[in-house]
Design an enzyme around this catalytic site. Structure first.
Site, PDB file in Angstrom:
ATOM      1  N   LYS A 157      27.705  40.929  91.248  1.00 55.99           N
ATOM      2  CA  LYS A 157      27.067  41.141  92.549  1.00 55.99           C
ATOM      3  C   LYS A 157      25.880  42.081  92.426  1.00 55.99           C
ATOM      4  O   LYS A 157      25.810  42.883  91.500  1.00 55.99           O
ATOM      5  CB  LYS A 157      28.077  41.685  93.566  1.00 55.99           C
ATOM      6  CG  LYS A 157      28.433  43.152  93.399  1.00 55.99           C
ATOM      7  CD  LYS A 157      29.293  43.620  94.549  1.00 55.99           C
ATOM      8  CE  LYS A 157      29.845  45.019  94.317  1.00 55.99           C
ATOM      9  NZ  LYS A 157      28.924  46.098  94.725  1.00 55.99           N
ATOM     10  N   HIS A 189      30.855  45.622  77.717  1.00 55.11           N
ATOM     11  CA  HIS A 189      29.486  45.305  77.319  1.00 55.11           C
ATOM     12  C   HIS A 189      29.004  46.219  76.186  1.00 55.11           C
ATOM     13  O   HIS A 189      28.319  45.780  75.266  1.00 55.11           O
ATOM     14  CB  HIS A 189      28.546  45.361  78.522  1.00 55.11           C
ATOM     15  CG  HIS A 189      28.623  44.123  79.365  1.00 55.11           C
ATOM     16  ND1 HIS A 189      29.673  43.883  80.218  1.00 55.11           N
ATOM     17  CD2 HIS A 189      27.815  43.029  79.446  1.00 55.11           C
ATOM     18  CE1 HIS A 189      29.490  42.704  80.809  1.00 55.11           C
ATOM     19  NE2 HIS A 189      28.377  42.167  80.358  1.00 55.11           N
TER      20      HIS A 189
END
Lengths: 287, 190
Positions: free
Chosen positions: B102, B36
């Site tokens: 999650k 990222h």
């Protein structure tokens, strides 16, 4: 020694202990049919069975390898350390462990799970002739939501007594929400300095889920905390539901008058812990 | 269970609602912290065609090599909130329609889901062995040498990969509603 330690890693990574398995089964049956929580628990149970069948990791985050070593007096710490390092390297090559050790300065992964303070050992001598090694694989998701409180905590109206301790424990589960992979298990260390308190918290995670604390005051506190946490409604994965925690295990370390720590080691549902007993004749068991 | 084929269209992503149980099939790309950071700071051009319409999977797998081919043996989701500083921009810049992970994400990501038409898809944390079986093939891998196995971009094909929509393009977040209820229940016992 190394083959026994390798088997300890394989079993710990791929075969969840029976008490945890049973508790997950009970949690599945408690959740409402058709709910996302029940779906999550069904997936979890299927996953446990697949990992056991195929000898593959229950969770890809094989975590920090934490060993509590209890060794006979004539065995050197160096020899045990070397055998654990060898077993860890081999377990990584065989895919029982993910390469999980990273240099914080360069960001480089060492590739074999060996590095500074990795694998991690707590070494104790004991009078028995056999070597006992308790291994815990604790992933980063649940380690990141583990936390430490210094009583008093004003925002929780938590004073320096067991009621204050309880408020911290329930709050820690609230703060964690589903992020630690609920339903979790909370190991708690009360008292000590910051370090001994955390060590006690992790040590509590080695207890079986269905055991009862030998101290009746702590046994009552454990039950009360578990009820309190499960009334929060966070549920499996934070989807909302009845089971947020499978257990709360509390241990105590004496403190100095000025400090009152409550340390919480949050363990995910994939509570990977196993114990190796290696006898002088070379035979061993992993339980 | 709603079947979704990846890559998906903006309309498909906007049609999904919080609470929907979804089975994903098609191409996904794993990316975590190092990935990222790279996507936002270096903006690699080669990634856009791979990611467009597809899903990013917050996952650092255990990977075996079988007869020269990579095979995922354990591949559950990792905690998504670590990517909160980057995720919104990544969704916009690369045309991502799904973020699989999650624990849920924060306000910036929820805003980006609304702005660009995407969803957050919650996989079952720790269900690594089961989810690895839903990965039918590893197509390619990028930045393996630089980032190591867990952080590399693994381009994978999945089949019937089970997830739950917990944040959608209308601004609904299951994480926010569960948190509010839990906060209230906590206050009662303090």
């Amino acid at each position: 020694m190394q083959p026994a330690l390798l088997e300890l890693i394989r079993r710990t990574s791929s075969d969840l202990p029976g008490d945890v398995d049973a508790a997950l089964g009970r949690a599945f049956r408690r959740e409402a049919p058709g709910s996302a929580a029940r779906g999550a628990m069904r997936t979890i149970l299927q996953n446990v069975a697949i990992a056991r069948e195929n000898s593959t990791p229950v969770c890809q985050d094989t975590g920090t390898n934490l060993h509590f070593v209890h060794a006979p007096v004539d065995l050197s710490e160096g020899a045990v350390h070397q055998a654990i390092v060898g077993a860890t390297r081999k377990a990584t090559r065989l895919g029982y462990l993910r390469p999980n050790v990273v240099d914080p300065v360069t960001g480089k992964n060492t590739g074999d799970n060996v590095g500074r303070s990795n694998p991690l050992l707590h070494y104790h001598q004991h009078k028995a002739k056999s070597l006992r090694v308790e291994l815990m694989l604790k992933g980063g998701g649940c380690e990141n939501v583990s936390t430490q409180y210094a009583l008093p905590v004003n925002r929780l109206f938590a004073g320096r007594d067991l009621a204050g301790v309880r408020s911290c424990i329930v709050d820690s589960a609230h703060q964690a929400q589903g992020k630690g992979c609920s339903p979790g298990i909370l190991g708690v260390g009360v008292g000590g300095d910051r370090m001994s308190s955390y060590v006690e918290a992790k040590h509590q995670l080695l207890r079986l889920l269905d055991d009862v604390n030998a101290d009746p005051v702590l046994a009552k506190l454990e039950r009360s905390c578990l009820r309190g946490i499960n009334s929060l409604g966070i549920g499996p994965m934070g989807f909302g539901g009845k089971t947020t925690a499978l257990g709360v295990k509390i241990g105590v370390v004496d403190r100095i008058p000025a400090s009152y720590y409550v340390s919480i080691a949050y363990m995910c549902w994939a509570c990977r812990r196993r114990t190796l007993v290696l006898r002088p004749n070379g035979s061993f068991t992993v339980e | 269970m709603i079947d979704i084929k990846l890559p998906m269209s903006e309309a498909e992503a906007r049609g999904l609602r919080m609470g929907d149980e979804v089975g994903l099939s098609g191409r996904m790309v794993t990316a975590r912290d190092a990935g990222h950071k790279l996507m936002v700071e270096k903006k690699p051009k080669w990634l856009r065609p791979i990611l467009e319409g597809s899903a990013i999977y917050h996952c650092g797998p255990v990977v075996a090599q079988v007869r020269g081919e990579y095979v995922f043996t354990a591949a559950g989701p990792t905690t998504s909130i670590r990517e909160e500083p980057y995720q919104g921009q990544v969704i916009g810049d690369y045309g991502v329609r799904g973020v699989v992970g999650k624990g849920g994400m924060g306000k910036k990501t929820l805003q980006a889901l609304q702005d660009h038409g995407a969803v957050y898809l919650h996989a079952i944390g720790g269900a690594a062995a089961l989810l690895a079986q839903c990965v039918t093939r590893v197509e390619s891998v990028y930045m393996l040498e630089e980032f190591g196995v867990p952080e590399a971009f693994w381009v994978i094909r999945v089949k019937d990969f089970p997830v739950v929509v917990t944040m959608d393009s209308t601004g609904a977040s299951l994480h926010d509603s569960v948190l509010a209820r839990s906060e209230e229940a906590l206050r009662k016992q303090l």
